[in-house]
Design an enzyme around this catalytic site. Structure first.
Site, short mmCIF file in Angstrom:
data_model
loop_
_atom_site.label_atom_id
_atom_site.label_comp_id
_atom_site.label_asym_id
_atom_site.label_seq_id
_atom_site.Cartn_x
_atom_site.Cartn_y
_atom_site.Cartn_z
N ARG A 1 -58.11 -55.05 12.16
CA ARG A 1 -56.76 -55.35 12.61
C ARG A 1 -55.70 -54.46 11.95
O ARG A 1 -54.54 -54.81 11.90
CB ARG A 1 -56.42 -56.81 12.31
CG ARG A 1 -57.42 -57.83 12.83
CD ARG A 1 -56.76 -59.17 13.00
NE ARG A 1 -57.67 -60.28 13.16
CZ ARG A 1 -58.45 -60.49 14.21
NH1 ARG A 1 -58.47 -59.61 15.20
NH2 ARG A 1 -59.22 -61.55 14.28
N ARG B 1 -63.10 -66.28 10.06
CA ARG B 1 -63.64 -65.75 11.32
C ARG B 1 -64.96 -66.44 11.67
O ARG B 1 -65.29 -66.58 12.84
CB ARG B 1 -63.74 -64.23 11.26
CG ARG B 1 -62.31 -63.63 11.24
CD ARG B 1 -62.26 -62.12 11.23
NE ARG B 1 -60.90 -61.69 10.92
CZ ARG B 1 -60.55 -60.49 10.49
NH1 ARG B 1 -61.48 -59.56 10.34
NH2 ARG B 1 -59.31 -60.18 10.24
N LYS C 1 -49.12 -63.78 3.35
CA LYS C 1 -50.54 -64.09 3.47
C LYS C 1 -51.37 -62.83 3.29
O LYS C 1 -51.01 -61.81 3.88
CB LYS C 1 -50.76 -64.67 4.86
CG LYS C 1 -52.19 -64.91 5.25
CD LYS C 1 -52.25 -65.34 6.68
CE LYS C 1 -53.71 -65.45 7.06
NZ LYS C 1 -53.92 -65.74 8.44
N LYS D 1 -48.17 -60.44 6.91
CA LYS D 1 -49.60 -60.76 6.94
C LYS D 1 -50.36 -59.46 6.79
O LYS D 1 -50.26 -58.56 7.62
CB LYS D 1 -49.94 -61.45 8.25
CG LYS D 1 -51.42 -61.72 8.40
CD LYS D 1 -51.69 -62.55 9.63
CE LYS D 1 -53.18 -62.70 9.86
NZ LYS D 1 -53.48 -63.48 11.05
C1 PBG Z 1 -55.24 -65.16 13.32
C2 PBG Z 1 -55.39 -65.79 11.99
C3 PBG Z 1 -56.29 -65.42 10.99
C4 PBG Z 1 -56.07 -66.30 9.94
C5 PBG Z 1 -55.06 -67.18 10.30
N1 PBG Z 1 -54.63 -66.83 11.58
C6 PBG Z 1 -57.38 -64.41 11.01
C7 PBG Z 1 -57.10 -62.99 11.11
O1 PBG Z 1 -55.96 -62.53 11.09
O2 PBG Z 1 -58.08 -62.28 11.22
C8 PBG Z 1 -56.83 -66.26 8.65
C9 PBG Z 1 -56.77 -67.49 7.82
C10 PBG Z 1 -57.77 -67.56 6.73
O3 PBG Z 1 -58.52 -66.63 6.41
O4 PBG Z 1 -57.83 -68.64 6.13
N2 PBG Z 1 -55.23 -66.13 14.34
#
Ligand code: PBG
Length: 327
Positions: free
Chosen positions: A220, A207, A251, A197
């Site tokens: 992050r 968000r 992702k 990720k």
């Molecule tokens: C974290 C999480 C995120 C997404 C899925 N799980 C956000 C992040 O890492 O900031 C993003 C999914 C998306 O943008 O569709 N719980």
């Protein structure tokens, strides 16, 4: 040269010929629908940056899940938006927390008809917006966070999740969760690891959807991956596989097709890809302006994600495309 113009075009001549020789087929079976459920609202709230999507109430979530299941979609991934947030993200593991309540209702009314995947993270629940607990220095404390993830995994499994999907990018999260699930009698609950990720600007609309702002304008990057790296993604996946992941995910999807392909070549587990909120929003925004055909572009993108090697695609287009694919 006799008939050179016929060499490659012969098999492209009719729709039936093209269908016959298609190497990649996109179907509803490939799609996983992300859904949001919010505590303390009495009607669904539209998410402005994700047209067509809502923060659901539990009843509206049930209706939407039944609709998607009726269209043939095999799985959903659930995100919760709690009414209150705190430093430990307690709502994430509270048996009466919104995701647990929603999972229980979903599994009571849909059973195994739809695979219930629970995103497993703390960021939706923490007041500072990070995916883990903060140490005294203000940095995310990896090992303290693992203890929380263990509690969240067990709470989600107990509530009816068939799959838990850790998305926080803490080191050792898959091993910790697997151990917690097995220890609590949930050996058959699967783990879908958000293995590779990336720290991406494409999560912006998400968000908004979960009301997350990272404290002090932070990001992050100290736990999510640097988009510059591909070999590191393979190392991440190898660790998650060794720790007991049942499925792995890359992702965002479109910016990482090379990573999806590399993971597919090296590992023999199901590979998922997440077409994230920003990827969805870009297509929607252009389609709303009439600048392109949204469903056609989305289909083309999902076919490429599948062609790169993804078995299942988490996509906010799931409902819309299931309609188009079956119709
Ligand atoms: C974290 C999480 C995120 C997404 C899925 N799980 C956000 C992040 O890492 O900031 C993003 C999914 C998306 O943008 O569709 N719980």
């Amino acid at each position: 040269m006799p008939f050179p113009q016929q060499r490659m075009r012969r098999l492209r001549r009719t729709p039936a010929l093209r269908r016959l020789v298609a190497e990649t087929r996109l179907g509803v079976d490939d799609l996983v629908a992300p859904l949001f459920v919010r505590e303390g609202i009495d009607r669904p709230v539209p998410i402005p940056s994700m047209p067509g999507h809502h923060q659901h109430t539990v009843p509206s979530l049930l209706t939407e899940a039944k609709r998607l299941s009726g269209l043939g979609i095999p799985a959903l991934v659930l995100f919760g938006v709690p009414a209150t947030k705190d430093p430990e993200g307690r709502g994430a593991s509270d048996p009466d927390g919104i995701v647990q309540v929603a999972l229980a209702e979903l599994s009571a009314s849909l059973g195994d008809e739809l695979v219930l995947i629970a995103d497993l993270c703390l960021d939706e629940y923490t007041d500072h917006g990070h995916c883990g607990l903060l140490g005294p220095d203000g940095a995310v404390d990896n090992d303290a966070t693992l203890a929380r993830y263990r509690e969240v995994a067990v709470a989600q499994a107990r509530a009816g999740a068939a799959v838990v999907a850790p998305s926080g990018m803490m080191d050792g999260q898959v091993a910790a969760i697997r151990d917690a699930l097995d220890g609590a009698g949930f050996a058959s609950t699967a783990v879908l690891a958000y293995a590779a990720k990336y720290a991406s600007a494409l999560y912006g609309p998400f968000r908004d959807a979960v009301d997350v702002t990272i404290v002090g304008g932070g990001d992050r990057r100290s736990y999510q991956q640097d988009p510059a790296n591909r070999r590191e993604a393979l190392a991440e996946v190898a660790l998650d596989v060794a720790e007991g992941a049942d499925l792995v995910m890359v992702k965002p999807a479109l910016t990482n097709l090379d990573v999806i392909a590399a993971v597919r070549r090296r590992f023999d587990l199901p590979v998922c890809a997440y077409q994230v909120s920003g990827e969805f929003a870009m297509v929607k925004a252009a389609a709303e302006r009439g600048w392109l055909d949204g469903v056609a572009v989305a289909t083309e993108q999902l076919v490429s994600i599948k062609r790169a090697g993804a078995e299942a695609i988490l996509t906010y287009f799931a409902g819309e495309l299931a309609d188009a694919l079956s119709g």
